[in-house]
Design an enzyme around this catalytic site. Structure first.
Site, PDB file in Angstrom:
ATOM      1  N   HIS A 203      30.816   5.640 -26.826  1.00 43.89           N
ATOM      2  CA  HIS A 203      29.351   5.650 -26.830  1.00 43.89           C
ATOM      3  C   HIS A 203      28.704   4.554 -25.993  1.00 43.89           C
ATOM      4  CE1 HIS A 203      28.251   2.450 -29.898  1.00 43.89           C
ATOM      5  NE2 HIS A 203      29.537   2.531 -30.087  1.00 43.89           N
ATOM      6  N   THR A 239      42.696  14.613 -38.584  1.00 48.16           N
ATOM      7  CA  THR A 239      42.357  15.635 -37.586  1.00 48.16           C
ATOM      8  C   THR A 239      41.428  15.049 -36.529  1.00 48.16           C
ATOM      9  OG1 THR A 239      42.568  17.275 -39.320  1.00 48.16           O
ATOM     10  CG2 THR A 239      41.408  17.964 -37.314  1.00 48.16           C
ATOM     11  N   CYS A 325      25.303  -5.544 -33.039  1.00 47.07           N
ATOM     12  CA  CYS A 325      26.085  -5.489 -34.273  1.00 47.07           C
ATOM     13  C   CYS A 325      25.707  -6.617 -35.223  1.00 47.07           C
ATOM     14  CB  CYS A 325      27.571  -5.580 -33.967  1.00 47.07           C
ATOM     15  SG  CYS A 325      28.093  -4.225 -32.933  1.00 47.07           S
TER      16      CYS A 325
HETATM   17  N1  PLP Z   1      33.966  -4.371 -28.445  1.00 43.43           N
HETATM   18  C1  PLP Z   1      32.874  -4.684 -27.725  1.00 43.43           C
HETATM   19  C2  PLP Z   1      32.977  -5.668 -26.606  1.00 43.43           C
HETATM   20  C3  PLP Z   1      31.648  -4.088 -28.041  1.00 43.43           C
HETATM   21  O1  PLP Z   1      30.557  -4.400 -27.316  1.00 43.43           O
HETATM   22  C4  PLP Z   1      31.586  -3.174 -29.116  1.00 43.43           C
HETATM   23  C5  PLP Z   1      30.293  -2.595 -29.523  1.00 43.43           C
HETATM   24  O2  PLP Z   1      29.236  -3.205 -29.370  1.00 43.43           O
HETATM   25  C6  PLP Z   1      32.749  -2.875 -29.820  1.00 43.43           C
HETATM   26  C7  PLP Z   1      33.928  -3.499 -29.464  1.00 43.43           C
HETATM   27  C8  PLP Z   1      32.757  -1.890 -30.977  1.00 43.43           C
HETATM   28  O3  PLP Z   1      32.607  -0.589 -30.471  1.00 43.43           O
HETATM   29  P1  PLP Z   1      32.453   0.700 -31.407  1.00 43.43           P
HETATM   30  O4  PLP Z   1      30.990   0.805 -31.698  1.00 43.43           O
HETATM   31  O5  PLP Z   1      32.956   1.845 -30.572  1.00 43.43           O
HETATM   32  O6  PLP Z   1      33.266   0.496 -32.619  1.00 43.43           O
END
Ligand code: PLP
Length: 378
Positions: A203, A239, A325
């Site tokens: 994504h 799956t 995040c």
């Molecule tokens: N690693 C990095 C450097 C990211 O920027 C992110 C998402 O912001 C992730 C891992 C986690 O990705 P996912 O949303 O696909 O779990």
């Protein structure tokens, strides 16, 4: 819809991915890829086609690419799955202090389980030094994890140099790279990177949420985190999400042929922002020297990030304060880069896509200047 400048958090699904998802979910294409009849085989073909496209783009064999639910899962499999096999005698893991939470939180968990986790911080110039990492690697070390592009300020880490130094001195050490913010954005070759494992997410590159991948070099033994029907050759039971994987493959197919062109476009947008706002004494660009131009971190002195974020939102401009995040929590990562509290409290992240234009950047610049006038001087 407005002006979307939060592409490091997630991207819009591109038409190619959208069409592939709809195609994979329509009509008779509802089979379970593990079923042996022709409806199942159709589903399996869709997955294998996507695997081939992504493996080719990354530069690995199809047998080395495993689909997961996203980069968080891939990072967890890499760290925990590798430690369960290779961390029986050796106990030391090296990483950096600027990784995404899906690495740092997993590393804390490993620390709680008795592993020695060493986090190497950027030096005074804000650079991760290959020598500093190599200095930490010793006979007790079995794993090193290092991201390719930092998700908060676009810093490009010296992965290739570091892994090649490590492999020369300690060939048995396993190397992992979280390449989520670099894949399909900056050109890199897997064979030059020196990584035994690489994490990807769908994504962040115009596929749908809920799909990702992990490259695991042939011969490496990884203990799964999820047990069950042994899909993905036992690495990730459950799956497979056929439509999301189809979309992931279609997005990579679409992006792979013009990475350089889009990179130049993002460089132009970055230069345009700097040109528009560079003269303003309250606007500080937190841009590292080694920089992926898709991610631009700036501080508007005297204005708290969340206030600015909502001010821009009211004008139809969508950005992020630090990392998406962290949900607005103060960025520990920017502190690691040596930013003071004033800069961190007022930091915003602008992350562009190939669809953004200079005229959108002009509107962002206007809005930032008006925020500065109306909110700081009010
Ligand atoms: N690693 C990095 C450097 C990211 O920027 C992110 C998402 O912001 C992730 C891992 C986690 O990705 P996912 O949303 O696909 O779990």
């Amino acid at each position: 819809m407005g002006i979307y400048l939060d592409n490091a958090a997630t991207t819009k699904v591109c038409d190619e991915a959208y069409n592939a998802i709809i195609n994979a979910i329509s009509g008779d294409r509802y089979g379970n890829p593990s079923s042996l009849h022709k409806i199942g085989i159709e589903a399996e073909k869709i997955i294998e086609n996507a695997r081939k496209v992504i493996a080719t783009a990354l530069g690995c064999d199809v047998q080395e690419l495993y689909f997961t639910s996203g980069a968080t899962e891939s990072n967890n499999i890499a760290v925990q799955g590798c430690s369960a096999v290779y961390g029986k005698r050796k106990k030391k893991i090296i990483t950096t202090s600027i990784e995404h939470s899906s690495i740092t939180e997993t590393m804390s968990f490993m620390g709680d389980k008795g592993f020695e986790v060493v986090k190497v911080s950027p030096d005074i110039n804000g650079n991760i030094s290959s020598a500093d990492i190599l200095n930490e690697v010793d006979e007790n070390t079995f794993f090193v994890s290092m991201m390719l592009v930092n998700n908060e300020n676009g810093y490009i880490l010296p992965v290739k140099e570091t892994f090649s130094l490590i492999k020369k001195r300690f060939p048995e050490v396993i190397t992992h790279c979280d390449a989520v913010q670099g894949f399909m954005k900056i050109p890199f070759k897997l064979k030059n990177l020196g990584a035994d494992m690489v994490t990807l997410s769908g994504h962040k590159i115009y596929a749908a949420k809920g799909t990702g991948a992990l490259y695991i070099k042939k011969g490496l033994r990884i203990q799964p985190l999820i047990f069950g029907g042994k899909q993905e050759r036992g690495i990730r039971s459950g799956t497979e999400s056929v439509p999301l994987i189809a979309g992931f493959g279609a997005a990579v197919d679409y992006l792979n042929s013009n990475i350089q062109e889009r990179l130049s476009h993002s460089e132009q947008l970055k230069n345009h922002i700097v040109k528009q706002l560079g003269g303003n004494k309250n606007i500080i660009f937190n841009i590292p020297e080694e920089h992926c131009p898709y991610i631009i971190n700036i501080s508007v002195l005297g204005l708290r990030s969340e206030i600015l974020l909502h001010y821009l939102e009211n004008k139809g401009i969508y950005i992020s304060s630090g990392s998406a995040c962290s949900k607005g929590a103060k960025s520990g990562i920017l502190k690691e880069f040596g930013l003071n509290d004033k800069l961190i409290d007022s930091a915003i992240r602008i992350s562009t896509s190939y669809e953004n234009t200079e005229s959108e950047i002009n509107k962002l610049a206007e809005a930032l200047i008006s925020a500065e006038k109306n909110l700081i001087h009010a």
